[in-house]
Design a protein around this motif. Structure first.
Motif, short mmCIF file in Angstrom:
data_model
loop_
_atom_site.label_atom_id
_atom_site.label_comp_id
_atom_site.label_asym_id
_atom_site.label_seq_id
_atom_site.Cartn_x
_atom_site.Cartn_y
_atom_site.Cartn_z
N GLY A 102 -4.61 0.24 10.14
CA GLY A 102 -3.22 0.59 9.83
C GLY A 102 -2.42 -0.50 9.17
O GLY A 102 -1.23 -0.35 8.93
N LYS A 103 -3.08 -1.61 8.83
CA LYS A 103 -2.37 -2.76 8.25
C LYS A 103 -2.61 -2.91 6.75
O LYS A 103 -1.97 -3.74 6.10
CB LYS A 103 -2.81 -4.05 8.95
N SER A 104 -3.51 -2.12 6.20
CA SER A 104 -3.85 -2.22 4.78
C SER A 104 -4.50 -0.92 4.35
O SER A 104 -4.77 -0.03 5.17
CB SER A 104 -4.78 -3.41 4.52
N GLY A 105 -4.77 -0.82 3.07
CA GLY A 105 -5.43 0.36 2.55
C GLY A 105 -6.06 0.07 1.21
O GLY A 105 -5.81 -0.98 0.60
N LYS A 132 -6.62 5.37 0.36
CA LYS A 132 -7.19 5.57 1.69
C LYS A 132 -6.73 4.43 2.60
O LYS A 132 -7.03 3.27 2.33
CB LYS A 132 -8.72 5.59 1.64
N GLN A 133 -5.96 4.77 3.64
CA GLN A 133 -5.51 3.74 4.57
C GLN A 133 -6.68 3.30 5.45
O GLN A 133 -7.50 4.11 5.89
CB GLN A 133 -4.37 4.26 5.45
N ASP A 188 4.17 0.79 10.32
CA ASP A 188 4.49 2.10 10.87
C ASP A 188 4.62 3.19 9.80
O ASP A 188 4.82 4.36 10.13
CB ASP A 188 5.79 2.02 11.67
N ALA A 189 4.53 2.80 8.53
CA ALA A 189 4.63 3.79 7.46
C ALA A 189 3.47 4.78 7.58
O ALA A 189 2.34 4.38 7.86
CB ALA A 189 4.60 3.11 6.09
N PRO A 190 3.73 6.07 7.42
CA PRO A 190 2.66 7.06 7.61
C PRO A 190 1.55 6.89 6.58
O PRO A 190 1.79 6.51 5.44
CB PRO A 190 3.38 8.40 7.43
N ALA A 191 0.34 7.19 7.02
CA ALA A 191 -0.81 7.11 6.12
C ALA A 191 -0.74 8.24 5.10
O ALA A 191 -0.39 9.38 5.44
CB ALA A 191 -2.11 7.20 6.91
N PHE A 233 0.81 -1.22 0.00
CA PHE A 233 0.00 0.00 0.00
C PHE A 233 0.85 1.27 0.00
O PHE A 233 0.55 2.23 -0.72
CB PHE A 233 -0.96 -0.02 1.20
N GLU A 234 1.91 1.26 0.79
CA GLU A 234 2.71 2.49 0.91
C GLU A 234 3.55 2.78 -0.33
O GLU A 234 4.22 3.83 -0.41
CB GLU A 234 3.61 2.44 2.16
#
Length: 343
Positions: free
Chosen positions: A119-122, A114-115, A153-156, A10-11
């Motif tokens: 916080g584990k997927s988007g 959209k995350q 931990d990657a920012p949304a 995602f990131e």
């Protein structure tokens, strides 16, 4: 130095970027034969060169959904290799028929991110275009997928949700050059029902069912060069089951719809679609349709029907959602599309 590609997470996506998907595909009559063996498709325009010529086309094209699978399959390594679910479709248009000998390649533009709250997927939205060897766009559609994060931990990213049309207008549809249904042979097509025989709100039970087998699903998914792990690797899902490719369900339901919609020959637009519940080997796919709208077109003898196609695994026909507004457990697919049919 690593040579292998673990796929995107995602990131790794940025709104506005264009992804050029690898490995163009030249299609042949082999794709048609195998497509018809897998499903088995019976619409006359895609079965007979002579029937297609009588309708103004130079030859029988590749089935619209086979063309969709080729374009879609190219995108998987870059878009949905690490997907948890393929969530939906919108604004799909078939712009040029695909004929044996055409070479197809795909590109996708990221149009939304959209995350998820965990916080584990988007969710990633992309607009994909399939082009032929003349750089003509043959297919254009939007889909959105839920993709795992590599680093929790990657920012949304900034939330961007695209504004998508709830449905295409009939005037948005592209009619294949030369298409003419004024001399349409209903006997050869298999049914007598024409555009005027269908009423908005009418529901059709397509009666027949097909039990999905592991081998045929995996053959189909390989045919479209779809590499999504959930379709092949039993270790990629917590339940240890291979997920049947959603496109396999779409094609099977479309094939079953021949019984009652044999003259809905050409898929011209995809208004929306939801894979409501997963399909596994051993499930028996049945289908029903609802007529949502009707329109005339500028092509001689050609009308358009807007249809809801629902694929189920058991359950009562014509049931879709519960009182809570959620899809019932037996509903696998809810697809909204435009089809071209003789007036």
């Amino acid at each position: 130095m690593a040579k292998t590609n673990p796929g995107r997470f995602f990131e790794d996506y940025t709104v506005g970027e264009t992804i050029h998907h690898a490995v163009p595909r030249t299609v042949s009559g082999g794709e048609r034969a195998l497509y018809h063996a897998l499903y088995p498709a019976r619409h006359a325009l895609y079965s007979s060169d002579e029937f297609a010529r009588s309708c103004g086309l130079p030859a029988s094209p590749l089935d619209d959904l086979a063309a969709f699978h080729v374009v879609f399959g190219k995108t998987v390594p870059d878009i949905s290799l690490n997907a948890l679910a393929n969530l939906g479709y919108a604004e799909g248009r078939w712009l040029k028929p695909v004929y044996p000998g055409d070479t197809i390649h795909s590109t996708s533009e990221v149009i939304g991110l959209k995350q998820n709250s965990n916080g584990k997927s988007g969710v990633v939205w992309v607009r994909t275009k399939g082009r032929n060897q003349r750089a003509e766009v043959v297919l254009d559609y939007v889909r959105w997928v839920m993709v795992r994060k590599r680093d929790f931990d990657a920012p949304a990213p900034e939330v961007v949700i695209p504004d998508l049309a709830p449905a295409l207008a009939a005037s948005d549809l592209t009619i294949p050059d030369g298409l003419n249904f004024t001399n349409y042979d209903f006997t050869l097509a298999g049914e007598a029902h024409r555009w005027g025989d269908y009423e908005v709100g009418e529901k059709i039970d397509h009666v027949d069912g097909v039990t999905v087998e592991e081998a045929e699903h995996m053959m189909a998914t390989r045919l479209w060069q779809n590499t999504a792990k959930v379709h092949f690797d039993i270790g990629s899902r917590p339940d240890g089951r291979r997920l049947i490719y959603g496109g396999h369900v779409i094609s099977m339901a479309r094939t079953l719809s021949f019984n009652g919609l044999a003259n809905a020959q050409i898929i011209a637009g995809l208004n929306g679609g939801t894979h409501a519940n997963p399909c596994y080997s051993g499930d028996t796919i049945k289908a029903w349709s609802e007529v949502l709208d009707r329109a005339e077109t500028s092509a001689p003898g050609v009308g358009a029907l807007r249809l809801r196609l629902v694929a189920t695994k058991g359950g009562e026909a014509f049931t879709l959602k519960g009182e809570d507004g959620k899809y019932l457990p037996h509903v696998m697919l809810d697809l909204d599309y435009w089809a071209l049919i003789p007036l």
